[in-house]
Design a protein around this motif. Structure first.
Motif, PDB file in Angstrom:
ATOM      1  N   THR A 101       0.844  -1.189   0.000  1.00 21.06           N
ATOM      2  CA  THR A 101       0.000   0.000   0.000  1.00 21.06           C
ATOM      3  C   THR A 101       0.882   1.242   0.000  1.00 21.06           C
ATOM      4  O   THR A 101       1.969   1.254   0.604  1.00 21.06           O
ATOM      5  N   GLY A 128      -0.264   5.253   0.523  1.00 23.05           N
ATOM      6  CA  GLY A 128      -1.272   6.288   0.611  1.00 23.05           C
ATOM      7  C   GLY A 128      -2.647   5.774   0.226  1.00 23.05           C
ATOM      8  O   GLY A 128      -3.180   4.846   0.831  1.00 23.05           O
ATOM      9  N   LYS A 129      -3.220   6.367  -0.831  1.00 26.38           N
ATOM     10  CA  LYS A 129      -4.549   5.982  -1.288  1.00 26.38           C
ATOM     11  C   LYS A 129      -4.524   4.826  -2.275  1.00 26.38           C
ATOM     12  O   LYS A 129      -5.562   4.468  -2.833  1.00 26.38           O
ATOM     13  N   LEU A 130      -3.364   4.251  -2.503  1.00 25.35           N
ATOM     14  CA  LEU A 130      -3.227   3.152  -3.464  1.00 25.35           C
ATOM     15  C   LEU A 130      -2.828   1.864  -2.752  1.00 25.35           C
ATOM     16  O   LEU A 130      -1.992   1.878  -1.844  1.00 25.35           O
ATOM     17  N   ASP A 131      -3.434   0.765  -3.122  1.00 22.70           N
ATOM     18  CA  ASP A 131      -2.903  -0.550  -2.770  1.00 22.70           C
ATOM     19  C   ASP A 131      -2.782  -1.356  -4.055  1.00 22.70           C
ATOM     20  O   ASP A 131      -3.504  -1.125  -5.026  1.00 22.70           O
ATOM     21  N   TRP A 169      -7.429   2.097  -6.099  1.00 21.57           N
ATOM     22  CA  TRP A 169      -7.362   3.542  -5.887  1.00 21.57           C
ATOM     23  C   TRP A 169      -8.532   3.969  -5.010  1.00 21.57           C
ATOM     24  O   TRP A 169      -9.691   3.876  -5.421  1.00 21.57           O
ATOM     25  N   HIS A 170      -8.247   4.461  -3.806  1.00 17.42           N
ATOM     26  CA  HIS A 170      -9.273   4.981  -2.912  1.00 17.42           C
ATOM     27  C   HIS A 170      -9.569   6.424  -3.331  1.00 17.42           C
ATOM     28  O   HIS A 170      -9.046   7.379  -2.756  1.00 17.42           O
ATOM     29  N   PHE A 171     -10.419   6.564  -4.329  1.00 14.38           N
ATOM     30  CA  PHE A 171     -10.626   7.874  -4.943  1.00 14.38           C
ATOM     31  C   PHE A 171     -11.580   8.762  -4.158  1.00 14.38           C
ATOM     32  O   PHE A 171     -11.672   9.969  -4.408  1.00 14.38           O
ATOM     33  N   GLN A 207     -13.974   8.878  -0.095  1.00 16.22           N
ATOM     34  CA  GLN A 207     -14.232   8.198   1.169  1.00 16.22           C
ATOM     35  C   GLN A 207     -15.167   7.014   0.942  1.00 16.22           C
ATOM     36  O   GLN A 207     -16.222   7.147   0.332  1.00 16.22           O
ATOM     37  N   ASN A 208     -14.756   5.837   1.389  1.00 16.39           N
ATOM     38  CA  ASN A 208     -15.526   4.594   1.311  1.00 16.39           C
ATOM     39  C   ASN A 208     -15.538   3.950  -0.075  1.00 16.39           C
ATOM     40  O   ASN A 208     -16.111   2.875  -0.230  1.00 16.39           O
ATOM     41  N   LYS A 230     -13.548   2.649  -3.743  1.00 13.49           N
ATOM     42  CA  LYS A 230     -12.271   2.253  -4.352  1.00 13.49           C
ATOM     43  C   LYS A 230     -12.515   1.711  -5.754  1.00 13.49           C
ATOM     44  O   LYS A 230     -13.457   0.945  -5.986  1.00 13.49           O
ATOM     45  N   LYS A 281     -16.706   2.865   6.499  1.00 11.60           N
ATOM     46  CA  LYS A 281     -15.935   2.544   7.697  1.00 11.60           C
ATOM     47  C   LYS A 281     -16.761   2.676   8.970  1.00 11.60           C
ATOM     48  O   LYS A 281     -16.546   1.959   9.933  1.00 11.60           O
TER      49      LYS A 281
END
Length: 680
Positions: free
Chosen positions: A333, A335-338, A383-385, A387-388, A390, A446
């Motif tokens: 992972t 940041g906003k990427l895994d 990409w967690h583009f 909130q909540n 991806k 979340k």
């Protein structure tokens, strides 16, 4: 039957769980909720964007799942076809029944990461769990067109311990096993598992006046080493061996098969064996980088001979297979990427001689060696583009090379007139390189009051490799490879459950648009070949529910609906368009429960209904709807346990295979037994 779908809800935050971490245990094993399932570079199943079922060792013991067939009947939208009880071919959402006629695998089966033929799980032993993934899988190492079944052996424990069990049941079935965990030092442990089983089977052969013509005797063993190095890397080395010798007195006319009566004048042969080795490595360098590697191989043998009465001929083959392969997967992972990505490769060789002796009228003998090389590169980026939310695009680039070598065919006869023919072919090869894209949209709030939720919408392009049919009797059909199959697969799923794990629900809908689908058929020359259905589809849904109203009682349920049919399929001058795919009931559903009325006493029960379906490969024979009921009562003391079980208590009579002659194979009848165990 299996427990609920949100299997890891209590640990949803642990998305970097070790890929092979042994599950915790508890005194009340029968009431265990499913736990995080993490195979190579995979997240917990609570946030896994595909329809999956986790089967624990406790599930397998409570509902006596000892073969892949037992699993397939108790999981939504899975079915199977088999010529003997220990040699099943699994179908997932209608796809897969023809794979034992060629070199392609609709639903790969893995043991500790190593791909094996389905008969290798004819005897399940010393497994910690089995994961069943429905739908195409393009980033899990091996390519999976319809689904994937992954079995994991028990890890060695870090304390010196041992256990033994003995079982006796219907059909004079005797089964014994022994396991031992031996710690070598603080970083290394060994697990040894040994066992054997003998049974007369469930066939009464009236021609031979015997009750053991469908019997078997088997032995198995496993050695596994777990080592943690100074850098925190986990090494797993395992060696597995299984031998099963048995009869093959299963094909009969329906009225006899359902009563488990046979009039064969010989019992046939069904001998299987495999030797498997696996090396697995996992290490988490940080949250930014994990590595999972696997290398292994398997050698298998299957000697299969029908009684003469099946085709009024001596027929069968001996099919040794060797496979070797491995994978290297990285994940992490930022940041906003895994992300995850890696490479997979496998080489398989299979010898497929086949004899059909109807002397003096007709005799044929064919030889064929099949070779398959698979190399794939795959990657996935999340990409967690928002909130909540991806977005997860993925890609697999698959290269497959299939070959047919040493093909020969000799056909002769003396009555009514003598004739003889011999044909051979030069080596045949076909190769294919295809990109397989996929994309998923995931929603995972979340904080939502007392609920945990996960929703996904996915598209996956799937591919089934071309190849050659080893059972062709004539050069004109043997030299023509069957086509690649393709699928455009859409899936929509939703999981919800409370944070206290009292209840959970999963609902998944799917639609698969299939082209050039590989189908087993009989040619005008009487051969079993792999034909092509130009267009087909499979669509339906799966739903599972879990509810634990009080601490010592839980209920689970599932329903599976599949409508799998050919849209455009013309073969041998007959139009099959609109017909349903075989071995696939439109509906199956069931319920199970576990109750611990007093400490260390557990009662398990399940009932499952499977709908009407046609048989493979003779789709003119049908299975009527039937009920399966299982139950077990187990009492435990400090070191001892004793259990009474019943399997197929309704004594449902149904069939698992059919041939054009009208003969069928019946499933096993009611079985009752006693199991005793000790640990020390």
């Amino acid at each position: 039957m299996i427990t609920d779908p949100v299997e890891a809800a209590s640990s949803i935050q642990a998305e970097t769980t070790s890929a092979y971490k042994e599950k915790p245990t508890t005194e009340n094993k029968a009431l265990l909720r499913p736990k995080d399932i993490t195979v190579t570079a995979k997240r917990p199943i609570s946030t896994q964007a595909s329809s999956s079922t986790h089967i624990s060792a406790e599930d397998m013991q409570a509902y006596r799942m000892q073969t892949v067939s037992d699993i397939a009947e108790r999981v939504p939208n899975l079915s199977f076809t088999s010529m003997t009880p220990s040699n099943p071919v699994v179908t997932v959402r209608g796809m897969g029944s023809s794979e034992d006629h060629g070199s392609s695998s609709y639903t790969p089966i893995l043991i500790d990461g190593v791909s094996v033929p389905s008969f290798a799980l004819g005897q399940i032993f010393d497994l910690s769990d089995v994961d069943v993934m429905r739908g195409a899988q393009i980033t899990e190492g091996i390519n999976a067109f319809a689904g994937l079944i992954s079995a994991h052996s028990h890890d060695p424990g870090d304390k010196l311990s041992a256990s033994a069990s003995f079982e006796y049941g219907t059909g004079n079935r005797k089964r014994g096993s022994f396991t031992a965990d031996i710690p070598v030092n603080d970083s290394t442990s060994i697990r040894l598992a040994l066992g054997g089983e003998t049974a007369d089977g469930y066939i009464h052969n009236k021609a031979l006046d015997k009750h053991n013509t469908g019997g078997w005797h088997s032995w198995w063993g496993r050695l596994k080493i777990l080592h943690t190095d100074s850098s925190g890397g986990e090494w797993r080395i395992s060696l597995h061996h299984m031998i099963n010798h048995g009869g093959n007195d299963y094909f009969e006319m329906p009225e006899n098969a359902k009563k488990h009566i046979s009039y064969s004048t010989d019992q046939g042969k069904n001998d299987t064996e495999y030797l498997l080795g696996s090396l697995q490595y996992h290490r988490s360098f940080s949250e930014h980088l994990n590595i999972d590697a696997m290398f292994g191989g398997v050698g298998t043998k299957w000697k299969y001979w029908n009684p003469r009465s099946v085709f009024n001929a001596v027929s069968g083959n001996s099919a040794p297979t060797q496979q070797i392969g491995g994978s290297l997967m990285l994940s992490g992972t930022f940041g906003k990427l895994d992300w995850k990505g890696g490479v997979y490769g496998q080489r398989a060789l299979r010898s497929s001689p086949y004899d059909f002796d109807m002397s003096p009228y007709y005799i044929s003998h064919t030889t064929a060696d099949l070779g398959t090389t698979e190399i794939a590169f795959m990657g996935e980026l999340g990409w967690h583009f928002a909130q909540n939310w991806k977005l997860v695009p993925s890609i697999r680039v698959e290269y497959v090379d299939s070959s047919l070598k040493n093909w020969t065919s000799s056909i002769s006869g003396d009555v009514p007139t003598a004739f003889s023919m011999y044909q051979s072919l030069p080596d045949q090869t076909i190769s294919k390189t295809v990109p397989l894209p996929g994309v998923k949209l995931e929603y995972s709030p979340k904080n939502f009051s007392s609920l945990r939720q996960f929703m996904w919408l996915s598209y996956t392009r799937s591919f089934l490799a071309p190849g050659y049919n080893p059972f062709s009797n004539y050069a004109e059909t043997a030299s023509v490879p069957y086509s690649s199959s393709y699928g455009n697969n859409i899936e929509l799923g939703y999981r919800v459950g409370d944070k206290k794990n009292i209840w959970s629900i999963e609902v998944v809908g799917f639609s698969n648009f299939l082209s050039n689908l590989q189908v087993a058929a009989t040619s005008k020359l009487g051969e079993t070949v792999v034909a092509t259905a130009k267009k087909a589809h499979s669509r339906g849904m799966e739903a599972t529910v879990h509810w634990r109203p009080i601490h010592n009682f839980q209920l689970n349920g599932f329903v599976g609906l599949t409508y799998a049919a050919y849209d455009r399929f013309i073969y041998g001058g007959k139009d099959y368009s609109g017909e349903l795919m075989d071995s696939t009931p439109i509906s199956n559903f069931g319920f199970s429960g576990a109750w611990t009325p007093i400490k260390d006493l557990t009662i398990n029960a399940s009932i499952i209904r499977r709908g009407r379906s046609t048989l493979h490969p003779s789709s003119n024979v049908e299975n009527d709807p039937y009920l399966l009921m299982d139950a077990q009562i187990e009492k435990r003391w400090k070191h001892w346990s004793i259990a009474i079980y019943g399997h197929n208590l309704t004594d449902s009579g149904y069939y698992t295979r059919g041939v054009p002659s009208g003969r069928v194979v019946a499933a096993n009848p009611r079985q009752i037994g006693l199991r005793a165990g000790v640990s020390f």
